[in-house]
Design an enzyme around this catalytic site. Structure first.
Site, mmCIF file in Angstrom:
data_model
loop_
_atom_site.group_PDB
_atom_site.id
_atom_site.type_symbol
_atom_site.label_atom_id
_atom_site.label_comp_id
_atom_site.label_asym_id
_atom_site.label_seq_id
_atom_site.Cartn_x
_atom_site.Cartn_y
_atom_site.Cartn_z
ATOM 1 N N GLU A 1 0.775 -1.170 -0.079
ATOM 2 C CA GLU A 1 0.058 -0.112 0.200
ATOM 3 C C GLU A 1 0.991 1.216 -0.114
ATOM 4 O O GLU A 1 0.411 2.235 -0.675
ATOM 5 C CB GLU A 1 -0.945 0.005 1.308
ATOM 6 C CG GLU A 1 -1.805 -1.179 1.283
ATOM 7 C CD GLU A 1 -2.744 -1.178 -0.044
ATOM 8 O OE1 GLU A 1 -2.936 -0.354 -0.637
ATOM 9 O OE2 GLU A 1 -3.081 -2.470 -0.236
ATOM 10 N N HIS B 1 1.988 2.339 -3.487
ATOM 11 C CA HIS B 1 1.059 3.009 -4.215
ATOM 12 C C HIS B 1 1.165 4.693 -3.976
ATOM 13 O O HIS B 1 0.968 5.391 -4.719
ATOM 14 C CB HIS B 1 -0.475 2.872 -3.941
ATOM 15 C CG HIS B 1 -1.115 1.337 -4.513
ATOM 16 N ND1 HIS B 1 -0.430 0.914 -5.841
ATOM 17 C CD2 HIS B 1 -1.407 0.227 -3.823
ATOM 18 C CE1 HIS B 1 -1.044 -0.317 -6.090
ATOM 19 N NE2 HIS B 1 -1.572 -0.614 -5.028
ATOM 20 N N GLU C 1 -0.859 -2.842 -9.597
ATOM 21 C CA GLU C 1 -0.807 -3.877 -8.470
ATOM 22 C C GLU C 1 0.526 -4.589 -8.732
ATOM 23 O O GLU C 1 1.129 -4.948 -7.634
ATOM 24 C CB GLU C 1 -1.974 -4.717 -8.689
ATOM 25 C CG GLU C 1 -3.253 -3.919 -8.355
ATOM 26 C CD GLU C 1 -3.379 -3.435 -6.997
ATOM 27 O OE1 GLU C 1 -3.029 -3.902 -5.866
ATOM 28 O OE2 GLU C 1 -3.889 -2.044 -6.809
#
Length: 276
Positions: free
Chosen positions: A134, A137, A200
Site C-alpha cells: 500500500e 501506491h 498492482e
C-alpha cells in the site's frame, strides 16, 4: 529509473485522458470562455480528490490505528515509511467486512487503511508485506492517474447524458442518455483500468524489495483471497474496491473490467512455489 513501464503507461494514459478532456472543452468552448472551463475543471478534479479520499476512509469507518495494542505492526509501518520516503503517511484501521487494505492520497498526504479482520488473519511478516504494498501506491503516485481518469470519465459521461436529455426531454431520451453515458464512461475507464491492474504488480514488486520477503506477501495474498472468496464473505465496496489489495469476487463482467490482476498471477510472480 525504477518501474519505467509504469511511468510510460501513466504518461500514455495521461495523454489519452487529456485528449478526451480537450475534446470536451472544444465542444463546450462556445458556451463559456476557456479560462472559466479550465478553472471549473480544476475545481471539479480537486473536489473529487478531496471528497473521494474522505469518502473512502469514511465508508469503512477509518480511525486512528491502535498503536499500543499492535506495537510491532506500528513499528514496522514507521520503518517502511522511512525507507520508502513516505514518512507523512497515516495508518488507520477500518471495517471492510473482509480482510483487506487500501491506500489513498499521495506523498506528503497519504493514508493507509487496514481492516480489523486483516490484523486477525495475518502474521506480522505477512502484514508487513501488505503495508509495503500500500505504501508503494503512495510512493509511486499511481493513484493520481486513477483520480484523473475517473474525473475525466465522469465529466465526459455527464456531458453525454445532459446533451441527449436536453435534446429530448422525454423518458426515452433520458434513458438513452443514461445508457450512452455509461458506455462512454466505460470506454474512458478502459485506459484507467489497464494501469490499475499493472500498478498492482508494481506495488507487489516494491513490497517484496523493501521487505526482502516476497513469500510473506504471497502468503498474505493467498489467505486474503481464500477468505474473500468464501461463500459468506461480503463483496468489496465499489467505493474502495479499486484501491484495495484485494479487488473482490469476480463475475464475468467484473473480470472484463477488473481493477486487479488474478491473485494466482500475482502469487506466481512473488513465490511460485506456493502454487505447487
Amino acid at each position: 529509473m525504477r518501474h519505467p513501464g509504469l511511468k510510460v503507461r501513466m504518461a500514455v494514459s495521461g495523454v489519452v485522458l487529456f485528449a478526451f478532456y480537450a475534446g470536451l472543452v472544444t465542444v463546450l468552448e462556445p458556451l463559456a470562455d476557456l479560462p472559466i472551463l479550465v478553472g471549473l475543471t480544476l475545481l471539479f478534479v480537486a473536489g473529487q480528490y478531496k471528497f473521494g479520499k474522505w469518502m473512502a476512509v469514511r465508508s469503512v469507518g477509518g480511525e486512528e490505528f491502535p498503536r499500543e495494542e499492535y506495537p510491532e505492526i506500528a513499528a514496522e509501518f514507521d520503518r517502511l515509511c522511512a525507507e520508502m520516503g513516505v514518512e507523512d503517511t497515516k495508518l488507520l484501521i477500518g471495517q471492510m467486512g473482509v480482510p483487506n487494505a487500501f491506500a489513498v492520497g499521495r506523498k506528503g498526504a497519504g493514508v493507509v487503511v487496514v481492516s480489523d479482520t486483516l490484523l486477525e488473519l495475518l502474521e506480522t511478516d505477512e502484514l508487513a508485506g501488505v503495508l509495503a504494498h500500500e505504501l508503494a501506491h503512495v510512493k509511486n503516485r499511481d493513484s493520481i492517474v486513477m483520480l484523473l481518469g475517473q474525473s475525466v470519465a465522469t465529466l465526459v459521461s455527464m456531458f453525454v447524458f445532459f446533451v441527449i436529455a436536453l435534446a429530448d426531454d422525454s423518458i426515452v431520451g433520458s434513458l438513452i442518455g443514461w445508457v450512452l453515458s455509461i458506455i462512454v464512461n466505460a470506454v474512458v475507464m478502459i485506459f484507467v483500468l489497464a494501469i490499475s491492474r499493472y500498478r498492482e504488480y508494481v506495488a507487489d514488486d516494491d513490497a517484496a524489495a523493501y521487505t526482502d520477503d516476497p513469500e510473506a506477501l504471497a502468503r498474505a495474498l493467498v489467505k486474503i483471497n481464500e477468505v474473500g472468496h468464501h461463500e459468506q464473505a461480503p463483496d468489496v465496496d465499489d467505493r474502495v474496491g479499486a484501491l484495495c489489495i484485494f479487488g473482490g469476487k469476480r463475475g464475468l463482467l467484473s473480470i472484463l473490467f477488473a481493477t486487479h490482476p488474478p491473485m494466482e498471477k500475482r502469487v506466481a510472480k512473488l513465490a511460485p512455489q506456493l502454487l505447487g
